[in-house]
Scaffold this motif. Sequence first.
Motif, mmCIF file in Angstrom:
data_model
loop_
_atom_site.group_PDB
_atom_site.id
_atom_site.type_symbol
_atom_site.label_atom_id
_atom_site.label_comp_id
_atom_site.label_asym_id
_atom_site.label_seq_id
_atom_site.Cartn_x
_atom_site.Cartn_y
_atom_site.Cartn_z
ATOM 1 N N ARG A 30 -41.121 99.610 72.742
ATOM 2 C CA ARG A 30 -42.107 98.714 72.143
ATOM 3 C C ARG A 30 -42.874 99.476 71.075
ATOM 4 N N TRP A 77 -45.426 94.378 65.197
ATOM 5 C CA TRP A 77 -44.736 94.942 66.361
ATOM 6 C C TRP A 77 -43.248 94.716 66.218
ATOM 7 N N ALA A 127 -45.956 90.265 75.158
ATOM 8 C CA ALA A 127 -47.123 91.046 75.583
ATOM 9 C C ALA A 127 -47.626 91.939 74.446
ATOM 10 N N MET A 128 -47.690 91.371 73.266
ATOM 11 C CA MET A 128 -48.082 92.135 72.084
ATOM 12 C C MET A 128 -49.321 91.567 71.401
ATOM 13 N N PRO A 168 -49.595 100.561 74.186
ATOM 14 C CA PRO A 168 -50.430 99.468 73.661
ATOM 15 C C PRO A 168 -51.903 99.836 73.556
ATOM 16 N N ALA A 169 -52.398 100.647 74.475
ATOM 17 C CA ALA A 169 -53.837 100.966 74.439
ATOM 18 C C ALA A 169 -54.197 101.704 73.154
ATOM 19 N N GLU A 196 -52.739 97.251 79.549
ATOM 20 C CA GLU A 196 -53.350 97.802 78.339
ATOM 21 C C GLU A 196 -53.694 96.693 77.338
ATOM 22 N N MET A 197 -52.812 95.705 77.216
ATOM 23 C CA MET A 197 -53.098 94.615 76.273
ATOM 24 C C MET A 197 -54.274 93.758 76.745
ATOM 25 N N HIS A 233 -52.620 101.383 70.350
ATOM 26 C CA HIS A 233 -52.527 100.404 69.266
ATOM 27 C C HIS A 233 -53.815 99.584 69.160
ATOM 28 N N ILE A 234 -54.294 99.156 70.299
ATOM 29 C CA ILE A 234 -55.522 98.360 70.303
ATOM 30 C C ILE A 234 -56.692 99.199 69.789
ATOM 31 N N GLN A 249 -45.606 99.373 68.004
ATOM 32 C CA GLN A 249 -46.720 98.623 67.419
ATOM 33 C C GLN A 249 -47.323 99.459 66.294
ATOM 34 N N TRP A 289 -51.143 94.415 61.014
ATOM 35 C CA TRP A 289 -50.524 95.021 62.198
ATOM 36 C C TRP A 289 -49.212 94.319 62.474
ATOM 37 N N ARG A 333 -43.694 107.945 75.191
ATOM 38 C CA ARG A 333 -44.983 107.228 75.063
ATOM 39 C C ARG A 333 -45.893 108.078 74.202
ATOM 40 N N ARG A 388 -56.420 99.496 66.080
ATOM 41 C CA ARG A 388 -56.833 98.286 65.361
ATOM 42 C C ARG A 388 -58.348 98.201 65.272
ATOM 43 N N ASP A 412 -48.005 97.745 80.441
ATOM 44 C CA ASP A 412 -48.146 97.164 79.104
ATOM 45 C C ASP A 412 -49.147 96.020 79.112
#
Lengths: 107, 410
Positions: free
Chosen positions: B329, B322, A44-45, B372-373, A70-71, B375-376, B331, B320, B352, B379, A67
């Motif tokens: 996790r 991970w 999920a990355m 993750p949000a 968000e992805m 990270h996105i 990233q 990028w 987090r 990017r 997760d």
Amino acid sequence: MPTIIYSQPDGTSTEVEVADGGNVMRAAVNEGIAGIVGECGGQAMCATCHVYVDPQDAASLSPVEDDEDEMLDCTTAERTEFSRLGCQVKLGGPVQRLRVSIPSDQV
Amino acid sequence: MGEHILIIGGGQSAVQLADSLRSEGFAGKLTLISQDTELPYQRPPLSKDFMAEGAAPELLPLRAESFYEQQDIDLIRATRVEMVDPRARIVHLHDGRQLGYDKLVFATGARNRPLPCPGGDLEGVHGLRDAADAHALHAALPGARRVVVIGAGFIGLEFAAAARARGIEVTVLEFAPRPMGRAVSAPLSGWFTKAHLAAGIQLRLEEGVAEIAEHSGGLQVLSSTGNSYLADLVVYGVGVLPNAELAEAAGVPVDNGITVDEQLRTGLEGIYALGDCANFPSVHCGSSIRLESVQNATDQARTLARILTGQPQPYRMLPWFWSTQGSIRLQIAGLAAPGDEPVVLGDLSSGRFSIALLREGVLVAVESVNRPADHIAARKLLSGGQRITADRLEGITSLKELSAPMAPVA
Ligand SMILES: Cc1cc2nc3c(=O)[nH]c(=O)nc-3n(C[C@H](O)[C@H](O)[C@H](O)COP(=O)(O)OP(=O)(O)OC[C@H]3O[C@@H](n4cnc5c(N)ncnc54)[C@H](O)[C@@H]3O)c2cc1C
Ligand code: FES
């Protein structure tokens, strides 16, 4: 055995049998289903395993976790309420037959 | 007859290049030569899911076997290229075959740096790079009560977390003062140290390995500070060496990998290199660098496919990366460098958060933990070429707050 039916943007579709516990990304990569990349190996990355699940099947699946949620915001093709990351959707148990559509772009 | 592109390697970059060449419309002959016996597979799961308890896991192929046939890609497996003759444009294979080419690509990757101490090659001492390593480790783990991991880099820590999750006693020895020190910021290293200690991993910093010896059926690891640890299994991850010898012997310039320019061209006409083996000039760090990541391998492959099909362009995509270490996790977007100023977004103690890294007051990289949000968003911001200055980070707890559309600057 649980079955996944992958539909391509051009209307063609392929049926694939998977072992219990298998996921939509891995089964697609193993079978060479075009349009599912799985670049992060199912973590999920990467969001390159984006699929649209059939509205009728959506409710039977495990819910979208944070997760994944968000992805899904960074998929190349548009996100809809039926968007899932293929690597997070497992077959087996109540999910014996699943129809998914593959978006036009992943990268 | 069309052109013949020959790719040496069967890893992430080689396979992506072959795939992208076909999707860019390359209709000539395409050959991939891989010394691996397996169908080309993904490495990242090897140090993560692969190490979980249970039946022997299956490799995740990069592409299905049918892909190569459908795309008319000649995948030659289980033999290595022994020699390249750039003047005659011929490669010599270990099995005696010789193949001609018009263009040649090195996608030869990297290999584990061997453990430079006495006993580094004893039975029970494992590296973790390829399928054989991963299978051997997975088979040895059920019998192991204590493991020592040498090197607190990504792969060492991923393995350590996976072994700990199986209830194994894990000691990690790291020569440097902080884990993942070459790749992440100091506050992030500090946070990871605490997290791994809290998970019950004995993370020993500023303590290297001095010697490994056999000891009543198991192994004994002697550290540089004079401590001794008993282990059923030792795993090392002390960096990699680029597979550049083949290129060097052919007269291709090398320097910490195969030297290429922004268009991934080596110093010899018609010869290119990409992925873990290539040292390229990066606009993101202002110098030459070799990156070991899936992003770098695949984005370089997509770029090179366009270059080789008549669309010259520099490789400038945002790096990028991970890593998953147990339930953590991580990233990373962008390339951090020593001296960058860290700004924590969110709360470290919540598990987090993100750490923004500023160079001369401008955002250059973002490290996100279980976010993750962010990270996105990072990017998007960093590859959009926007200059995000320090003042814009003041008072925000998530980068998402910045990615909303802004009024154009006059
Ligand atoms: C355990 C592990 C975990 C990882 N986890 C992550 C992660 O979480 N995230 C991430 O971004 N990256 C991760 N990576 C890094 C990533 O897998 C690599 O950056 C990527 O595989 C590089 O691709 P490559 O094609 O350049 O090299 P490789 O994948 O190493 O492929 C090189 C290929 O060339 C072949 N070869 C070499 N010389 C010859 C020759 N003379 N003749 C024929 N064949 C030859 C090799 O056998 C190999 O198949 C991980 C790597 C490992 C080992
Ligand atoms: S395989 Fe990368 S997100 Fe699913």
